[in-house]
Scaffold this motif. Structure first.
Motif, PDB file in Angstrom:
ATOM      1  N   GLU A 175     130.530 -35.583 110.958  1.00  0.00           N
ATOM      2  CA  GLU A 175     130.355 -36.212 109.739  1.00  0.00           C
ATOM      3  C   GLU A 175     131.298 -35.566 108.825  1.00  0.00           C
ATOM      4  O   GLU A 175     131.783 -36.408 107.854  1.00  0.00           O
ATOM      5  CB  GLU A 175     128.839 -36.023 109.297  1.00  0.00           C
ATOM      6  N   LYS A 176     131.315 -34.280 108.739  1.00  0.00           N
ATOM      7  CA  LYS A 176     131.921 -33.701 107.332  1.00  0.00           C
ATOM      8  C   LYS A 176     133.212 -32.759 107.872  1.00  0.00           C
ATOM      9  O   LYS A 176     133.685 -32.180 107.244  1.00  0.00           O
ATOM     10  CB  LYS A 176     130.985 -32.745 106.729  1.00  0.00           C
ATOM     11  N   GLY A 177     133.476 -32.812 109.011  1.00  0.00           N
ATOM     12  CA  GLY A 177     134.515 -32.004 109.384  1.00  0.00           C
ATOM     13  C   GLY A 177     134.142 -30.441 109.903  1.00  0.00           C
ATOM     14  O   GLY A 177     132.899 -29.958 109.430  1.00  0.00           O
TER      15      GLY A 177
ATOM     16  N   VAL B 280     136.208 -13.780  98.184  1.00  0.00           N
ATOM     17  CA  VAL B 280     135.590 -14.008  96.737  1.00  0.00           C
ATOM     18  C   VAL B 280     134.607 -15.034  97.060  1.00  0.00           C
ATOM     19  O   VAL B 280     134.774 -16.199  97.775  1.00  0.00           O
ATOM     20  CB  VAL B 280     136.295 -14.566  95.508  1.00  0.00           C
ATOM     21  N   ARG B 281     133.306 -14.819  96.419  1.00  0.00           N
ATOM     22  CA  ARG B 281     132.459 -15.923  97.096  1.00  0.00           C
ATOM     23  C   ARG B 281     131.192 -15.790  95.622  1.00  0.00           C
ATOM     24  O   ARG B 281     130.931 -14.720  95.150  1.00  0.00           O
ATOM     25  CB  ARG B 281     131.681 -15.385  98.373  1.00  0.00           C
TER      26      ARG B 281
ATOM     27  N   GLU C  56     131.774 -23.831 109.415  1.00  0.00           N
ATOM     28  CA  GLU C  56     132.260 -22.444 108.884  1.00  0.00           C
ATOM     29  C   GLU C  56     131.722 -22.431 107.523  1.00  0.00           C
ATOM     30  O   GLU C  56     131.000 -21.216 107.086  1.00  0.00           O
ATOM     31  CB  GLU C  56     133.567 -22.765 108.793  1.00  0.00           C
ATOM     32  N   GLN C  57     131.516 -23.472 106.641  1.00  0.00           N
ATOM     33  CA  GLN C  57     130.910 -23.022 105.284  1.00  0.00           C
ATOM     34  C   GLN C  57     129.188 -22.849 105.332  1.00  0.00           C
ATOM     35  O   GLN C  57     128.884 -21.952 104.653  1.00  0.00           O
ATOM     36  CB  GLN C  57     131.058 -24.552 104.436  1.00  0.00           C
TER      37      GLN C  57
ATOM     38  N   VAL D   3     127.567  -8.447 105.397  1.00  0.00           N
ATOM     39  CA  VAL D   3     128.613  -9.338 105.827  1.00  0.00           C
ATOM     40  C   VAL D   3     129.911  -9.507 104.652  1.00  0.00           C
ATOM     41  O   VAL D   3     129.564 -10.208 103.701  1.00  0.00           O
ATOM     42  CB  VAL D   3     128.409 -10.481 106.337  1.00  0.00           C
ATOM     43  N   ILE D   4     130.911  -9.175 104.795  1.00  0.00           N
ATOM     44  CA  ILE D   4     131.984  -9.251 104.109  1.00  0.00           C
ATOM     45  C   ILE D   4     133.064 -10.253 104.473  1.00  0.00           C
ATOM     46  O   ILE D   4     134.015 -10.337 103.580  1.00  0.00           O
ATOM     47  CB  ILE D   4     132.754  -7.728 103.696  1.00  0.00           C
ATOM     48  N   GLU D   5     132.980 -10.453 105.615  1.00  0.00           N
ATOM     49  CA  GLU D   5     134.105 -11.611 106.142  1.00  0.00           C
ATOM     50  C   GLU D   5     133.355 -12.346 107.311  1.00  0.00           C
ATOM     51  O   GLU D   5     132.908 -12.023 108.248  1.00  0.00           O
ATOM     52  CB  GLU D   5     135.459 -10.826 106.496  1.00  0.00           C
ATOM     53  N   ILE D   6     133.664 -13.489 107.533  1.00  0.00           N
ATOM     54  CA  ILE D   6     133.603 -14.405 108.516  1.00  0.00           C
ATOM     55  C   ILE D   6     134.901 -14.807 109.078  1.00  0.00           C
ATOM     56  O   ILE D   6     135.801 -15.412 108.427  1.00  0.00           O
ATOM     57  CB  ILE D   6     132.812 -15.575 108.184  1.00  0.00           C
ATOM     58  N   GLN D   7     135.223 -14.227 110.319  1.00  0.00           N
ATOM     59  CA  GLN D   7     136.602 -14.142 111.026  1.00  0.00           C
ATOM     60  C   GLN D   7     136.944 -15.733 111.262  1.00  0.00           C
ATOM     61  O   GLN D   7     135.973 -16.365 111.748  1.00  0.00           O
ATOM     62  CB  GLN D   7     136.669 -13.052 112.086  1.00  0.00           C
TER      63      GLN D   7
END
Lengths: 427, 274
Positions: free
Chosen positions: A366-368, B121-122, A373-374, A290-294
């Protein structure tokens, strides 16, 4: 884009009386295009520059079996086996082209018509001033705006050449006269009206060890679910973004006395470039990192009317609505040879993340929303995954609607040592 | 169509002397390596060794990321806000994964500088880095084989390479590379590949227990001697040798500690713990 320029260069060379070098024509064409001149006008301008009268009549008559890549000013008569309209982007403009298969007594070849000649299946047409490019090692006929196309009343007995054997995973739109062995995984029967005539259409999924494909049959061939069959003389077209195997009266179907356990069908992981090349498929297994989460991953709101994802509470179709919450992931999975966008719905996402949507909603409160996403990124980015689902393609690429996703836990030390040992054998 | 993210070791990527500039807005640019990787996008995992703002004014973060064969230069500016902000705050050394676009700069004929403009970047862990080394090694090996085949053809043919089962983009890139480069030294890359994988050699596994002890002792030695400026490499080896450790093992341990990011080299020849 370069393909279009190549096609334009070929067209110009084809239309010129004098021999002109490809480089010269290309350089001139590109210069015009760089200045923002539309491709069609650029072609005319270059033709003029080389002093040609655009309609050069002295075409050579050929049978399709004698056509080789690079042939110009071709004249032939052929029967349309299949044709379909495609939208392509040329210089930011959407344009319709017509792709299909045309045949005569000697051969069957793919063709591209760059304008609408009103072609339909089974038409027999006399073609003047076409040219041949190359596609996958065989000639592909190009029918341009300088080509003259006339419908005729003739009929042609299409060549009965030896069908070519393919694995299901290698079937891609544009192939004709293919032979394939596989198991009928499913079958549905449907009544359709074609040209005021009632016909029965059989469709379903056919699979072998390499993959699965949707098929349609235009006649009752006595097939039933679970049969293992040998299909010869079928062709492949693109249908709703995925390849489809079609057999009609020109094809033969033979029942094989073989068993093929269901769990062995379509179990081989497909390299991404192959998925991209075939333009999708049924229940395709792929692997990559996985190189991107859109954007648009995580908690979203959907329109209660049309189910589209809302943007800032607004639906593009139904305007401001009270959205219903949903959870999804759009991840780019790449194996170094190609990439797909994997779309995971709520239940797939919940299972993968081991977190319910309600728990994510609490987290967001709680955290937005970014926290959700994170969490998804932490779980997936840079991680190898095995993904399975139906794949379909459009002009932006291939999308997999994920049925199952599993993180891959490789034994790195072992794989590394094995690879090193293999290398010792290389030299 | 989305361009695939090639796995190319820094040692191969930095050797690239050929690039294809997209003629128009929509047509992609490529860096073509001597083994025929036709790179528009790449994915890499390595050790972030240093980050510096190199802009005269404003922000342009240059990061160096090291893999077992060399160092990538990664540049992120105002148009890569997420990558720029990550890099500006990142710890060095640390393992990072980067997906990004290949960039080429040709200050004069015959000189080409390649770099990476990050899209993502991660920070990642050691297992992800090792997994990447395996992936990159497999794909490098495939390029080496394809190139060896192509060099045996007269002329090299994209179609024949495809018939041999190579992916279309690779077949295209390999033929482009045979046209762009005069002498392609396949053996050099076989060597580079073995170097990259030596990390996984079975010899290393036998020695792992010794290694763990040695690393512990060497790490303690660096901590004791580093002060503000770091400890001299030779002094560390001498110090550990006095404790009865084999010099060769000490050097291995130091390299391993650096690979793991436990120890770094602020200036050449001097080491500090992180």
């Amino acid at each position: 884009m370069t393909e279009d320029i190549d096609a334009a260069v070929d067209e110009v060379i084809n239309a010129l009386d004098e021999e002109a070098s490809k480089e010269e024509v290309e350089e001139n064409l590109k210069k015009f295009i760089e200045y923002g001149v539309p491709v069609d006008q650029a072609k005319q301008a270059v033709l003029k520059k080389f002093g040609a009268s655009p309609a050069a009549p002295s075409a050579t008559e050929k049978k399709l079996g004698d056509v080789t890549p690079g042939d110009k000013r071709l004249r032939f008569t052929g029967k349309i086996v299949t044709v379909e309209q495609r939208e392509v982007e040329v210089k930011g403009e959407t344009r319709s082209i017509y792709k299909g298969i045309i045949g005569d007594e000697t051969a069957v070849l793919p063709f591209t018509a760059w304008k609408d000649f009103g072609l339909a299946k089974d038409d027999v047409i006399a073609v003047d001033n076409a040219y041949a490019g190359e596609w996958g090692g065989q000639p592909r006929l190009n029918i341009s705006e300088w080509t003259n196309v006339q419908k005729t009343d003739e009929d042609i007995d299409l060549v009965k050449r030896q069908p070519q054997r393919y694995d299901v995973a290698d079937l891609r739109p544009g192939l004709s006269n293919v032979s394939v062995q596989g198991k009928i995984m499913s079958m549905e029967e449907r009544e359709v009206t074609v040209d005021d005539e009632e016909k029965t259409l059989y469709s379903g999924i056919l699979g072998d060890r390499t993959g699965k494909i949707r098929y349609t049959v235009w006649a009752d061939m006595g097939l039933s679910e679970g049969d293992v069959v040998d299909v010869s003389g079928a062709y492949v077209k693109s249908w709703q973004g995925t390849p489809q195997l079609v057999f009609d009266e020109n094809a033969t179907v033979e029942q094989l006395d073989e068993s093929m356990p269901v769990d062995q069908v379509g179990s081989r992981t497909m390299p991404m470039y192959k998925v991209v090349e075939t333009g999708g498929g049924v229940d395709v297994p792929v692997e990559g990192v996985v190189i991107e989460i859109q954007r648009g991953s995580g908690l979203i709101m959907r329109c209660p009317e049309c189910n589209r994802a809302l943007r800032d509470g607004v639906c593009v179709i139904d305007g401001e609505v009270d959205g219903t919450p949903d959870l999804r992931i759009k991840a780019v999975v790449d194996d170094g040879t190609g990439a797909v966008t994997a779309i995971m719905n709520r239940s797939v996402t919940e299972k993968l993340m081991d977190t319910t949507m309600e728990a994510f909603q609490e987290m967001a409160e709680e955290k937005g929303g970014e926290a959700v996403e994170q969490a998804i990124m932490d779980r997936l980015i840079a991680h190898p995954v095995h993904v399975r689902g139906n794949a379909l393609s459009d002009e932006y690429g291939v999308t997999v609607i994920v049925d199952t996703v599993e993180p891959i836990e490789p034994n790195i030390q072992q794989q590394g040592a094995e690879l090193l040992a293999e290398l010792e054998g290389d030299t | 169509m989305r361009e695939p993210a090639w796995r190319v070791f820094a040692g191969e990527y930095n050797d690239a002397m050929h690039h294809i500039e997209g003629e128009e807005q929509m047509s992609p640019s490529y860096v073509v390596t001597p083994l025929g990787a036709m790179v528009n996008r790449l994915y890499l995992v390595g050790v972030l060794t240093d980050v510096e703002n190199v802009a005269q004014d404003g922000e342009m973060w240059r990061a160096h990321i090291s893999d077992p064969t060399g160092i990538y230069a990664v540049y992120a500016g105002e148009y890569q806000p997420e990558a720029a902000s990550f890099l500006s705050e990142a710890d060095t050394p640390s393992y990072v994964a980067v997906a990004g676009k290949a960039r080429a700069y040709e200050p004069e004929d015959g000189v080409l500088f390649v770099s990476v403009r990050p899209e993502m970047v991660r920070e990642v862990d050691e297992a992800m880095r090792d997994y990447w080394i395996i992936e990159a090694a497999r794909q490098t090996r495939q390029r080496i084989e394809a190139m060896a085949e192509a060099l045996g053809m007269n002329p090299p043919s994209e179609y024949k390479l495809r018939e041999l089962g190579y992916p279309p983009a690779l077949a295209r890139g390999v033929v482009a590379a045979t046209e762009a480069y005069d002498d392609i030294d396949v053996e050099h890359y076989r060597f580079l590949l073995r170097e990259a994988l030596s990390h996984f050699s079975s010899g290393r596994i036998d020695y792992e227990e010794d290694m763990d002890d040695a690393e512990e002792a060497v790490f303690a030695a660096v901590q004791e001697m580093e002060g503000d400026d770091g400890a001299l490499w030779d002094d560390i080896v001498d110090h550990a040798a006095k404790q009865g450790l084999d010099r060769h093992l000490v050097e291995e341990a130091l390299t391993s500690l650096m690979d793991k990011g436990a120890v770094y080299e602020p200036i050449l020849g001097k080491l500090k713990t992180t």
